[in-house]
Scaffold this motif. Structure first.
Motif, short mmCIF file in Angstrom:
data_model
loop_
_atom_site.label_atom_id
_atom_site.label_comp_id
_atom_site.label_asym_id
_atom_site.label_seq_id
_atom_site.Cartn_x
_atom_site.Cartn_y
_atom_site.Cartn_z
N GLY A 1 -0.89 -63.57 -49.43
CA GLY A 1 -1.94 -63.13 -50.35
C GLY A 1 -2.60 -64.28 -51.09
O GLY A 1 -3.39 -64.08 -52.00
N ARG A 2 -2.29 -65.52 -50.69
CA ARG A 2 -2.78 -66.70 -51.41
C ARG A 2 -3.96 -67.37 -50.72
O ARG A 2 -4.17 -67.20 -49.53
CB ARG A 2 -1.65 -67.73 -51.53
N ALA A 3 -4.67 -68.18 -51.51
CA ALA A 3 -5.72 -69.01 -50.93
C ALA A 3 -5.07 -70.01 -49.98
O ALA A 3 -4.01 -70.58 -50.29
CB ALA A 3 -6.48 -69.75 -52.02
N ALA A 4 -5.68 -70.22 -48.81
CA ALA A 4 -5.10 -71.12 -47.81
C ALA A 4 -6.19 -71.80 -47.01
O ALA A 4 -7.24 -71.20 -46.73
CB ALA A 4 -4.17 -70.34 -46.87
N ILE A 5 -5.95 -73.05 -46.66
CA ILE A 5 -6.86 -73.76 -45.76
C ILE A 5 -6.05 -74.41 -44.64
O ILE A 5 -4.84 -74.61 -44.76
CB ILE A 5 -7.68 -74.86 -46.49
N GLY A 6 -6.74 -74.73 -43.55
CA GLY A 6 -6.10 -75.44 -42.46
C GLY A 6 -6.74 -76.81 -42.31
O GLY A 6 -7.97 -76.93 -42.35
N VAL A 7 -5.91 -77.82 -42.19
CA VAL A 7 -6.42 -79.18 -41.91
C VAL A 7 -5.68 -79.66 -40.67
O VAL A 7 -4.47 -79.93 -40.73
CB VAL A 7 -6.17 -80.13 -43.09
N ALA A 8 -6.39 -79.74 -39.55
CA ALA A 8 -5.77 -80.11 -38.29
C ALA A 8 -6.14 -81.54 -37.90
O ALA A 8 -7.18 -82.06 -38.30
CB ALA A 8 -6.21 -79.14 -37.19
N LYS A 9 -5.29 -82.16 -37.10
CA LYS A 9 -5.53 -83.54 -36.69
C LYS A 9 -6.23 -83.61 -35.34
O LYS A 9 -6.71 -84.66 -34.94
CB LYS A 9 -4.18 -84.27 -36.63
N ASN A 10 -6.26 -82.49 -34.64
CA ASN A 10 -6.93 -82.45 -33.33
C ASN A 10 -7.92 -81.30 -33.26
O ASN A 10 -7.73 -80.28 -33.91
CB ASN A 10 -5.89 -82.31 -32.22
N PRO A 11 -8.96 -81.45 -32.43
CA PRO A 11 -10.05 -80.47 -32.40
C PRO A 11 -9.75 -79.18 -31.63
O PRO A 11 -10.61 -78.34 -31.50
CB PRO A 11 -11.19 -81.25 -31.75
N PHE A 12 -8.50 -79.02 -31.15
CA PHE A 12 -8.16 -77.80 -30.43
C PHE A 12 -9.16 -77.59 -29.31
O PHE A 12 -9.47 -78.54 -28.59
CB PHE A 12 -8.16 -76.62 -31.41
N THR A 13 -9.70 -76.42 -29.15
CA THR A 13 -10.65 -76.19 -28.04
C THR A 13 -12.09 -76.39 -28.49
O THR A 13 -13.01 -76.22 -27.71
CB THR A 13 -10.50 -74.77 -27.49
N PHE A 14 -12.27 -76.76 -29.76
CA PHE A 14 -13.63 -76.85 -30.27
C PHE A 14 -14.27 -78.20 -30.01
O PHE A 14 -13.59 -79.22 -30.01
CB PHE A 14 -13.66 -76.56 -31.77
N SER A 15 -15.57 -78.17 -29.79
CA SER A 15 -16.29 -79.42 -29.64
C SER A 15 -17.11 -79.64 -30.90
O SER A 15 -17.37 -78.71 -31.65
CB SER A 15 -17.21 -79.35 -28.42
N TYR A 16 -17.47 -80.87 -31.13
CA TYR A 16 -18.21 -81.18 -32.35
C TYR A 16 -19.05 -82.42 -32.13
O TYR A 16 -18.72 -83.27 -31.31
CB TYR A 16 -17.23 -81.40 -33.51
N GLU A 17 -20.10 -82.52 -32.90
CA GLU A 17 -20.92 -83.73 -32.90
C GLU A 17 -20.19 -84.74 -33.78
O GLU A 17 -19.54 -84.35 -34.75
CB GLU A 17 -22.30 -83.45 -33.49
N GLN A 18 -20.30 -86.00 -33.48
CA GLN A 18 -19.68 -87.01 -34.33
C GLN A 18 -20.31 -86.96 -35.72
O GLN A 18 -21.52 -87.06 -35.84
CB GLN A 18 -19.88 -88.41 -33.73
N PRO A 19 -19.47 -86.80 -36.75
CA PRO A 19 -20.03 -86.88 -38.11
C PRO A 19 -20.45 -88.32 -38.42
O PRO A 19 -20.06 -89.23 -37.68
CB PRO A 19 -18.87 -86.43 -39.00
N GLY A 20 -21.22 -88.52 -39.50
CA GLY A 20 -21.59 -89.87 -39.92
C GLY A 20 -20.35 -90.71 -40.14
O GLY A 20 -19.24 -90.18 -40.18
#
Length: 231
Positions: free
Chosen positions: A135-154
């Motif tokens: 029932g608490r606030a929660a976030i996820g911080v992962a070290k790998n992109p799993f199956t997701f792709s992304y543009e390189q951030p600045g």
DNA sequence: GCGACAG
DNA sequence: ATCTTGTCGC
């Protein structure tokens, strides 16, 4: 404290586990802003495994959100409750993590998980699952992109790029250190994505990985080593 | 159908 | 996640 067992009603196979995810997903709360960064407590959660001996050790380390100094911690050791299956990671970790959380004597505040929340095939990763169960606030911080792709951030600390799934922003690749590979942040429960990223950044003043995760990682390894030694 | 895939 | 020493660098 002994070795905790696997819950009697634990899903027996992958199909049952996916059903549990779909059912619990209906209890996600996604319209809250969440706690302010730098205030109250933040709790890092992590686990270490010994598949040979069928052991899993979990650690919960509570930090003062302003100073990032530990103010409490707890560990638990359990039996491995599920094989590692991408998309079903939570079932491997949750019973033991919940036991560690239960053993805390201070308020955990925001839960910071080592993995994903909404950035998940069924939008219900570890951080979302743990958020709903507690029932608490929660976030996820992962070290790998799993199956997701992304543009390189600045290149600078604080720069980010969206993690997209079906045209929807399910998380962000966030640079916590200039010139270093980003971490992958997603919402778990009762917090906004902007705020989740603000927390991830505030928790990583020095290293790529948040202080919460670094503390929890070190502690669960220690707990696993002790459990091994105890046989 | 096959491989990839948070930890 | 895990198997694993020293070593280069801030």
């Amino acid at each position: 404290m002994g070795i905790i067992g696997v819950p009697a009603d634990w899903p027996a196979d992958e199909e049952a586990a996916r059903d549990v995810q779909r059912r619990l997903r209906g209890r996600l709360v996604l319209d809250e802003e969440g706690p302010a960064p730098g205030e109250g407590h933040v709790t890092g959660l992590d686990v270490a495994y010994d598949d040979e001996r069928d052991l899993v050790a979990a650690a919960a380390v509570v930090l003062d959100a302003r100073t990032l100094e530990p103010v409490g911690s707890a560990t638990a050791v359990g039996r491995v409750s599920f094989p590692y299956v991408p998309g079903l990671l939570a079932f491997r970790e949750i019973p033991t993590v919940l036991a560690a959380l239960d053993a805390l004597t201070v308020d955990p505040g925001l839960l910071v998980c080592d993995g994903y929340g909404l950035a998940h095939p069924r939008r219900f990763g570890l951080a979302a699952h743990l958020g709903v169960l507690t029932g608490r606030a929660a976030i996820g911080v992962a070290k790998n992109p799993f199956t997701f792709s992304y543009e390189q951030p600045g290149p600078d600390r604080g720069d980010f790029a969206p993690l997209l799934a079906d045209g929807e922003e399910v998380g962000r690749a966030l640079r916590t250190r200039g010139g270093v590979k980003p971490v992958f942040v997603s919402v778990g429960h009762r917090i906004s994505l902007d705020n989740a990223c603000a927390h991830a950044l505030a928790l990583s003043p020095r290293f790529r990985v948040p202080e919460t995760t670094r503390h929890a990682d070190a502690l669960c390894r220690r707990a696993l080593a002790e459990a091994r030694a105890a046989e």
